[in-house]
Design a protein around this motif. Sequence first.
Motif, PDB file in Angstrom:
ATOM      1  N   ALA A  79      11.557  73.735  88.576  1.00 38.92           N
ATOM      2  CA  ALA A  79       9.860  74.084  88.382  1.00 38.92           C
ATOM      3  C   ALA A  79      10.077  75.328  87.522  1.00 38.92           C
ATOM      4  O   ALA A  79       9.481  75.925  86.808  1.00 38.92           O
ATOM      5  CB  ALA A  79       9.691  74.621  89.595  1.00 38.92           C
ATOM      6  N   MET A  80      11.147  76.507  87.795  1.00 36.42           N
ATOM      7  CA  MET A  80      10.989  77.712  86.650  1.00 36.42           C
ATOM      8  C   MET A  80      11.633  77.624  85.832  1.00 36.42           C
ATOM      9  O   MET A  80      10.737  78.180  84.215  1.00 36.42           O
ATOM     10  CB  MET A  80      12.408  79.105  87.586  1.00 36.42           C
ATOM     11  N   LYS A  81      11.664  76.364  84.850  1.00 34.25           N
ATOM     12  CA  LYS A  81      12.397  76.369  83.693  1.00 34.25           C
ATOM     13  C   LYS A  81      10.650  75.395  83.190  1.00 34.25           C
ATOM     14  O   LYS A  81      10.978  75.546  82.338  1.00 34.25           O
ATOM     15  CB  LYS A  81      13.130  75.279  83.234  1.00 34.25           C
ATOM     16  N   THR A 255      18.728  72.659  76.237  1.00 35.23           N
ATOM     17  CA  THR A 255      16.989  73.162  76.624  1.00 35.23           C
ATOM     18  C   THR A 255      16.613  71.946  75.142  1.00 35.23           C
ATOM     19  O   THR A 255      15.538  71.872  74.893  1.00 35.23           O
ATOM     20  CB  THR A 255      17.297  73.931  75.586  1.00 35.23           C
ATOM     21  N   ASP A 256      17.422  70.589  75.183  1.00 28.67           N
ATOM     22  CA  ASP A 256      17.711  69.493  74.222  1.00 28.67           C
ATOM     23  C   ASP A 256      17.069  68.581  75.299  1.00 28.67           C
ATOM     24  O   ASP A 256      17.691  68.184  76.354  1.00 28.67           O
ATOM     25  CB  ASP A 256      18.766  69.031  73.589  1.00 28.67           C
ATOM     26  N   ALA A 257      15.926  67.886  75.210  1.00 27.82           N
ATOM     27  CA  ALA A 257      15.325  66.531  76.505  1.00 27.82           C
ATOM     28  C   ALA A 257      16.105  65.595  76.315  1.00 27.82           C
ATOM     29  O   ALA A 257      16.517  64.983  77.117  1.00 27.82           O
ATOM     30  CB  ALA A 257      13.643  66.587  76.033  1.00 27.82           C
ATOM     31  N   GLN A 258      16.458  65.305  75.531  1.00 27.96           N
ATOM     32  CA  GLN A 258      16.850  64.162  75.256  1.00 27.96           C
ATOM     33  C   GLN A 258      18.723  63.907  75.719  1.00 27.96           C
ATOM     34  O   GLN A 258      18.981  63.012  76.485  1.00 27.96           O
ATOM     35  CB  GLN A 258      17.485  63.644  73.979  1.00 27.96           C
ATOM     36  N   GLU A 259      19.344  65.040  75.246  1.00 26.13           N
ATOM     37  CA  GLU A 259      20.058  65.702  76.520  1.00 26.13           C
ATOM     38  C   GLU A 259      20.288  65.738  77.923  1.00 26.13           C
ATOM     39  O   GLU A 259      20.949  65.293  78.408  1.00 26.13           O
ATOM     40  CB  GLU A 259      21.410  67.321  75.652  1.00 26.13           C
ATOM     41  N   VAL A 286      11.860  67.083  82.126  1.00 23.48           N
ATOM     42  CA  VAL A 286      11.876  66.465  80.957  1.00 23.48           C
ATOM     43  C   VAL A 286      11.144  66.817  79.499  1.00 23.48           C
ATOM     44  O   VAL A 286      11.153  67.134  78.276  1.00 23.48           O
ATOM     45  CB  VAL A 286      12.008  64.993  80.533  1.00 23.48           C
ATOM     46  N   HIS A 287      10.105  66.457  80.285  1.00 24.51           N
ATOM     47  CA  HIS A 287       8.907  66.595  78.894  1.00 24.51           C
ATOM     48  C   HIS A 287       8.634  68.759  78.852  1.00 24.51           C
ATOM     49  O   HIS A 287       8.047  68.536  77.676  1.00 24.51           O
ATOM     50  CB  HIS A 287       7.081  66.155  80.183  1.00 24.51           C
TER      51      HIS A 287
END
Length: 327
Positions: A79-81, A255-259, A286-287
């Motif tokens: 949630a914090m991210k 910070t890489d969504a795919q990773e 992820v979003h």
Amino acid sequence: MNDVLWQPTADHSMLHARAQVLAQVREFFAERGVLEVDTPVLSHFGVSDPHIDSIPAEFTPSGAKQGQAMYLMSSPEYAMKRLLAAGSGCIYQIAKAFRNGEAGSRHSPEFTLLEWYRVAYDLPQLMEEVAQLLSLLLAPRLPDLQWQFWTYQQAFEEILGVDPMLLSAAQLPSLARQHIDIAMPDDTPRDTWLDLLMSHCLEPALPEACFIYNYPASQAALARVKKDSAGHAVARRFEVYVQGLELANGYHELTDAQEQAQRFAQDNETRGELDKTPMAVDQRLVHALQEGMPDCAGVAMGLERVLMLANGKKDIAQVLAFDFNRA
């Protein structure tokens, strides 16, 4: 005989000590312009980490015949991210956290996490800030702590005389059995052997106040991976120990969504290998990463453990108003 289970497990002095620590934490971050936030304890998603088990809950709307499966959060991290991705800037939270199966002198299924994220910080900057805060909170009993900063590799070399980056999976069982009386099959995962050596051999022998950083890439969790000076892939994360007690776990955040999605999938594969239930992926995180989370470093610190050290307590029940057995 009167039932004593109604009584608190912490005495009055500890209640005051806890209140003082919370006040010090808030003052520390106020002076640095870090925003206090509050995120939900109840979530639609649990955590996929194979080594953490979320506590399930169920919400049943009024009049509904069936409830919704939910989870008590093991950390406010996801949630914090999402707040960071929405532009919150540097944030911290003092949060209740819940983990299944964790109970003992150093663990409680319900505990208090201090978690914070510093935008544009790298790992050394965050480690320095963690050292500053812990020096403040532990000063009543442990003044003038001399902080050491060791790589994971250095810790193994200093204490066991081996390079963990070069040890093969075949070498680890015999090394562990030289130091630990334990019966496990040789094909136990490599990281399990390393974790055993860390907990049984390294942690008790570390300097009084010590950061361990640059873990093996296989232990990256939600941290970035990079090459160290020797060309080894390492996870840019740290853990901090005082008198052999682990107090905090920090990352140069991925910070890489795919990773991140790939790591969630790998977590569930590992959970399956451990005969644990796979967890639904938190696509909301992820979003958020797809939208763009800023470069940052973050850390989670167990406040009960800090209170134990600062007040010379050996059991976590002594720093909780009511421990698990009296909740």
